[in-house]
Motif scaffolding. Sequence first.
Motif, PDB file in Angstrom:
ATOM      1  N   VAL A  32       0.813  -1.166  -0.014  1.00 46.99           N
ATOM      2  CA  VAL A  32      -0.058   0.048   0.151  1.00 46.99           C
ATOM      3  C   VAL A  32       0.722   1.237  -0.211  1.00 46.99           C
ATOM      4  CG1 VAL A  32      -1.933   1.237   1.481  1.00 46.99           C
ATOM      5  CG2 VAL A  32      -1.552  -1.186   1.485  1.00 46.99           C
ATOM      6  N   GLY A  33       0.553   1.993  -0.806  1.00 43.73           N
ATOM      7  CA  GLY A  33       1.270   3.270  -1.036  1.00 43.73           C
ATOM      8  C   GLY A  33       0.608   4.609  -0.737  1.00 43.73           C
ATOM      9  N   PRO A  34       1.023   5.561  -0.958  1.00 42.24           N
ATOM     10  CA  PRO A  34       0.283   6.925  -0.445  1.00 42.24           C
ATOM     11  C   PRO A  34      -0.630   7.721  -1.524  1.00 42.24           C
ATOM     12  CG  PRO A  34       2.488   7.444  -0.842  1.00 42.24           C
ATOM     13  CD  PRO A  34       2.228   5.949  -0.921  1.00 42.24           C
ATOM     14  N   ARG A  35      -0.666   6.994  -2.956  1.00 44.06           N
ATOM     15  CA  ARG A  35      -1.491   7.532  -3.885  1.00 44.06           C
ATOM     16  C   ARG A  35      -3.045   7.740  -3.495  1.00 44.06           C
ATOM     17  NH1 ARG A  35      -2.843   4.607  -7.852  1.00 44.06           N
ATOM     18  NH2 ARG A  35      -2.424   2.589  -6.856  1.00 44.06           N
ATOM     19  N   GLU A  36      -3.637   8.884  -4.394  1.00 44.13           N
ATOM     20  CA  GLU A  36      -4.919   8.836  -4.077  1.00 44.13           C
ATOM     21  C   GLU A  36      -5.926   8.198  -4.891  1.00 44.13           C
ATOM     22  OE1 GLU A  36      -5.519  13.214  -4.181  1.00 44.13           O
ATOM     23  OE2 GLU A  36      -4.392  13.649  -2.194  1.00 44.13           O
ATOM     24  N   ARG A  37      -7.059   7.873  -4.786  1.00 41.56           N
ATOM     25  CA  ARG A  37      -7.616   6.999  -5.486  1.00 41.56           C
ATOM     26  C   ARG A  37      -8.464   8.033  -6.694  1.00 41.56           C
ATOM     27  NH1 ARG A  37     -10.279   2.307  -5.347  1.00 41.56           N
ATOM     28  NH2 ARG A  37     -12.033   2.200  -6.698  1.00 41.56           N
ATOM     29  N   GLY A  38      -8.496   7.082  -7.531  1.00 43.95           N
ATOM     30  CA  GLY A  38      -9.139   7.946  -8.806  1.00 43.95           C
ATOM     31  C   GLY A  38      -8.020   8.918  -9.553  1.00 43.95           C
ATOM     32  N   SER A  39      -6.959   8.833  -9.264  1.00 42.34           N
ATOM     33  CA  SER A  39      -5.892   9.643  -9.865  1.00 42.34           C
ATOM     34  C   SER A  39      -4.510   9.113  -9.665  1.00 42.34           C
ATOM     35  CB  SER A  39      -6.049  11.272  -9.327  1.00 42.34           C
ATOM     36  OG  SER A  39      -5.253  11.165  -7.883  1.00 42.34           O
ATOM     37  N   SER A  40      -3.524   9.657 -10.314  1.00 43.93           N
ATOM     38  CA  SER A  40      -2.050   9.434 -10.005  1.00 43.93           C
ATOM     39  C   SER A  40      -1.503  10.338  -9.275  1.00 43.93           C
ATOM     40  CB  SER A  40      -1.373   9.253 -11.396  1.00 43.93           C
ATOM     41  OG  SER A  40      -1.517  10.774 -12.232  1.00 43.93           O
ATOM     42  N   LYS A  41      -2.272  11.158  -8.275  1.00 40.98           N
ATOM     43  CA  LYS A  41      -1.697  12.118  -7.467  1.00 40.98           C
ATOM     44  C   LYS A  41      -1.100  11.580  -6.316  1.00 40.98           C
ATOM     45  CE  LYS A  41      -2.860  16.205  -5.019  1.00 40.98           C
ATOM     46  NZ  LYS A  41      -2.097  16.088  -3.932  1.00 40.98           N
ATOM     47  N   ILE A  42      -0.066  11.883  -5.840  1.00 44.71           N
ATOM     48  CA  ILE A  42       0.621  11.347  -4.736  1.00 44.71           C
ATOM     49  C   ILE A  42       0.880  12.681  -3.818  1.00 44.71           C
ATOM     50  CG2 ILE A  42       2.615  10.233  -3.790  1.00 44.71           C
ATOM     51  CD1 ILE A  42       2.963   9.289  -6.903  1.00 44.71           C
ATOM     52  N   PRO A  43       0.188  12.542  -2.752  1.00 41.46           N
ATOM     53  CA  PRO A  43       0.520  13.561  -1.673  1.00 41.46           C
ATOM     54  C   PRO A  43       1.861  13.927  -1.464  1.00 41.46           C
ATOM     55  CG  PRO A  43      -1.281  12.163  -1.037  1.00 41.46           C
ATOM     56  CD  PRO A  43      -0.470  11.539  -2.132  1.00 41.46           C
ATOM     57  N   GLY A  44       2.185  14.985  -1.438  1.00 38.43           N
ATOM     58  CA  GLY A  44       3.537  15.621  -1.239  1.00 38.43           C
ATOM     59  C   GLY A  44       4.561  15.481  -2.346  1.00 38.43           C
ATOM     60  N   VAL A  45       4.601  14.882  -3.470  1.00 36.01           N
ATOM     61  CA  VAL A  45       5.168  14.656  -4.661  1.00 36.01           C
ATOM     62  C   VAL A  45       5.178  15.716  -5.589  1.00 36.01           C
ATOM     63  CG1 VAL A  45       5.998  12.918  -6.208  1.00 36.01           C
ATOM     64  CG2 VAL A  45       5.176  12.087  -3.942  1.00 36.01           C
ATOM     65  N   GLN A  46       6.192  16.215  -6.023  1.00 39.30           N
ATOM     66  CA  GLN A  46       6.153  17.167  -7.281  1.00 39.30           C
ATOM     67  C   GLN A  46       7.106  16.499  -8.187  1.00 39.30           C
ATOM     68  OE1 GLN A  46       7.904  21.068  -6.701  1.00 39.30           O
ATOM     69  NE2 GLN A  46       7.476  21.736  -8.718  1.00 39.30           N
ATOM     70  N   LEU A  47       6.421  16.063  -9.627  1.00 42.46           N
ATOM     71  CA  LEU A  47       7.256  15.423 -10.607  1.00 42.46           C
ATOM     72  C   LEU A  47       7.459  16.299 -11.605  1.00 42.46           C
ATOM     73  CD1 LEU A  47       4.723  12.384 -10.732  1.00 42.46           C
ATOM     74  CD2 LEU A  47       6.807  12.520  -9.792  1.00 42.46           C
ATOM     75  N   SER A  48       8.377  16.146 -12.500  1.00 40.61           N
ATOM     76  CA  SER A  48       8.755  16.782 -13.785  1.00 40.61           C
ATOM     77  C   SER A  48       7.808  16.378 -14.642  1.00 40.61           C
ATOM     78  CB  SER A  48      10.308  16.461 -14.156  1.00 40.61           C
ATOM     79  OG  SER A  48      10.243  15.203 -14.533  1.00 40.61           O
ATOM     80  N   GLU A  49       8.013  17.025 -15.843  1.00 38.22           N
ATOM     81  CA  GLU A  49       7.097  16.826 -17.074  1.00 38.22           C
ATOM     82  C   GLU A  49       7.382  15.110 -17.621  1.00 38.22           C
ATOM     83  OE1 GLU A  49       7.109  19.489 -20.060  1.00 38.22           O
ATOM     84  OE2 GLU A  49       6.748  21.010 -18.827  1.00 38.22           O
ATOM     85  N   ASP A  50       8.641  14.743 -17.290  1.00 32.18           N
ATOM     86  CA  ASP A  50       9.044  13.383 -17.496  1.00 32.18           C
ATOM     87  C   ASP A  50       8.474  12.550 -16.298  1.00 32.18           C
ATOM     88  OD1 ASP A  50      10.529  15.239 -19.182  1.00 32.18           O
ATOM     89  OD2 ASP A  50      12.380  14.274 -18.757  1.00 32.18           O
ATOM     90  N   GLY A  51       7.958  12.929 -15.425  1.00 33.87           N
ATOM     91  CA  GLY A  51       7.546  11.790 -14.326  1.00 33.87           C
ATOM     92  C   GLY A  51       8.479  11.611 -13.340  1.00 33.87           C
ATOM     93  N   GLU A  52       9.855  12.290 -13.279  1.00 32.82           N
ATOM     94  CA  GLU A  52      10.863  12.053 -12.290  1.00 32.82           C
ATOM     95  C   GLU A  52      10.501  13.045 -10.895  1.00 32.82           C
ATOM     96  OE1 GLU A  52      13.582  10.333 -12.956  1.00 32.82           O
ATOM     97  OE2 GLU A  52      12.517   9.684 -14.627  1.00 32.82           O
ATOM     98  N   ILE A  53      10.681  12.522  -9.894  1.00 30.79           N
ATOM     99  CA  ILE A  53      10.868  13.174  -8.662  1.00 30.79           C
ATOM    100  C   ILE A  53      11.516  14.166  -8.573  1.00 30.79           C
ATOM    101  CG2 ILE A  53      10.815  12.781  -6.070  1.00 30.79           C
ATOM    102  CD1 ILE A  53      10.212   9.788  -6.567  1.00 30.79           C
ATOM    103  N   LEU A  54      10.907  15.513  -8.299  1.00 26.19           N
ATOM    104  CA  LEU A  54      11.618  16.716  -8.135  1.00 26.19           C
ATOM    105  C   LEU A  54      11.805  16.962  -6.597  1.00 26.19           C
ATOM    106  CD1 LEU A  54       9.998  19.223 -10.773  1.00 26.19           C
ATOM    107  CD2 LEU A  54      12.360  18.063 -10.976  1.00 26.19           C
TER     108      LEU A  54
END
Length: 137
Positions: A32-54
């Motif tokens: 189980v991870g921290p993602r939110e249901r119904g989206s790919s949003k991960i609380p507290g994570v900022q991603l680049s346009e390439d999907g890399e963790i900023l």
Amino acid sequence: MSQHFNSEQAPEPVGLYPHARKVGNLLFLSGVGPRERGSSKIPGVQLSEDGEILSYDIEEQCHSVFKNVRLILEASGSSWDQLVDVTVFLTNMKADFPIYNKIYAEYFKDNQPCRTTVEISSLPTPIAIELKCIATI
């Protein structure tokens, strides 16, 4: 005889597996991870346009993953106080363990399941923490 469970509130699994599976009086939760249901949003994570963790906020992810575990337990007929074993995967033990350990202690002050915490290089989605749990039911 076993039974599968899926929560309508926890994030959807990222593969072909249930949120939880009951065998006898034990309930095994999939990772189980921290993602939110119904989206790919991960609380507290900022991603680049390439999907890399900023950047990421481990505290926000901890609260979210504990919430998701609780949702799955309750949807499966168990509860937080019935957890007996928790395996925690962190992607940055050195930076994140002190914060995670402090938050963990707040959530588990009354129920103290066995716990293992390991560092891994990555997880299937851009998250910093994942839990694998066993509870009674």
